[in-house]
Enzyme design. Structure first.
Site, PDB file in Angstrom:
ATOM      1  N   LYS A  48       0.859  -1.199   0.079  1.00 59.41           N
ATOM      2  CA  LYS A  48      -0.002  -0.051   0.004  1.00 59.41           C
ATOM      3  C   LYS A  48       0.907   1.075  -0.084  1.00 59.41           C
ATOM      4  O   LYS A  48       0.509   2.261  -0.856  1.00 59.41           O
ATOM      5  CB  LYS A  48      -0.927  -0.211   1.191  1.00 59.41           C
ATOM      6  CG  LYS A  48      -2.057  -1.038   1.134  1.00 59.41           C
ATOM      7  CD  LYS A  48      -2.675  -1.144   2.235  1.00 59.41           C
ATOM      8  CE  LYS A  48      -4.016  -2.121   2.435  1.00 59.41           C
ATOM      9  NZ  LYS A  48      -4.826  -2.416   3.462  1.00 59.41           N
ATOM     10  N   ALA A  63      -0.723   0.789   6.383  1.00 58.93           N
ATOM     11  CA  ALA A  63      -0.951   0.051   7.361  1.00 58.93           C
ATOM     12  C   ALA A  63      -2.022  -1.188   6.855  1.00 58.93           C
ATOM     13  O   ALA A  63      -2.839  -0.899   6.321  1.00 58.93           O
ATOM     14  CB  ALA A  63      -1.694   0.628   8.563  1.00 58.93           C
ATOM     15  N   ASP A  64      -1.717  -2.301   7.687  1.00 64.46           N
ATOM     16  CA  ASP A  64      -2.846  -3.364   7.336  1.00 64.46           C
ATOM     17  C   ASP A  64      -2.929  -4.282   8.493  1.00 64.46           C
ATOM     18  O   ASP A  64      -1.907  -4.446   9.139  1.00 64.46           O
ATOM     19  CB  ASP A  64      -2.449  -4.149   6.386  1.00 64.46           C
ATOM     20  CG  ASP A  64      -3.600  -5.009   5.787  1.00 64.46           C
ATOM     21  OD1 ASP A  64      -4.476  -4.539   4.897  1.00 64.46           O
ATOM     22  OD2 ASP A  64      -4.046  -6.198   6.044  1.00 64.46           O
ATOM     23  N   THR A  65      -4.138  -4.557   8.861  1.00 63.09           N
ATOM     24  CA  THR A  65      -4.308  -5.256  10.317  1.00 63.09           C
ATOM     25  C   THR A  65      -4.969  -6.478   9.780  1.00 63.09           C
ATOM     26  O   THR A  65      -5.927  -6.855   9.138  1.00 63.09           O
ATOM     27  CB  THR A  65      -5.380  -4.477  11.032  1.00 63.09           C
ATOM     28  OG1 THR A  65      -4.835  -3.290  11.406  1.00 63.09           O
ATOM     29  CG2 THR A  65      -5.652  -5.432  12.448  1.00 63.09           C
TER      30      THR A  65
END
Length: 185
Positions: A48, A63-65
């Site tokens: 991203k 960011a990625d969760t």
């Protein structure tokens, strides 16, 4: 110029509590990952951040969760049945929420991940289906949002609450270290 490479209203809201001036430019990166939950979260965050950085430059935060249980990543549910299966698998158990991040600043990448353990209370089918009917779980990793009605399900957390929401305080701290003004008033 500081850029958040995310369409998440939760990430935008948390960042705005601490940083006054930033732009939101969602990433068009194709989300694909492999490896451990931590590796997967960081890989997605990098994809991203790199995609947005290639378009606009500046300082970019990706960011990625991911939510995982027994090493298995639970993505966003495809339908109500899958949401039920995810929530049932979390019932009465400890799971892990990992947010990977990548900050591209002056052409250099700073990447890492933050993991928080979350223990759910025992959930009966009636409660699970009532929650699913709210529509809340359908756009969230692991089929729940701690900041919403599913906060009721949480018996305890060990780690950063904001990480479970999707934007750990470690990112804010890193921005501070890079010279960005962090609002405390």
């Amino acid at each position: 110029m500081l850029v958040l490479a995310s369409a998440s209203p939760r990430r935008r809201e948390i960042l705005s509590r601490f940083i006054a001036d930033f732009h939101v430019i969602p990433s068009n990166a194709e989300e694909r990952c492999s490896g451990t939950p931590e590796e997967c979260a960081v890989e997605l965050a990098r994809l991203k951040a790199r995609e947005v950085y290639s378009r606009v430059g500046g300082t970019v935060i990706g960011a990625d969760t991911v939510v995982s249980i027994d090493g298995r990543v639970l993505g966003k549910p495809k339908d109500e049945g899958e949401a039920y299966e995810m929530l049932k698998s979390l019932s009465g158990r400890v799971h892990r929420v990992t947010t990977g991040y990548c900050i591209i600043h002056e052409g250099k990448e700073i990447a890492g991940s933050v993991t928080t353990e979350v223990k759910f209370r025992e959930l009966d089918d009636e409660l699970i289906w009532a929650y699913i009917r709210t529509g809340e779980p359908m756009d969230k990793a692991g089929a729940y949002g701690i900041q919403g009605k599913a906060g009721l399900f949480v018996e305890w957390i060990k780690g950063d609450y904001y990480n479970v929401v999707g934007f750990p305080m470690e990112i804010i701290w890193k921005l501070r270290e890079l010279g960005f003004e962090v609002l405390l008033c």
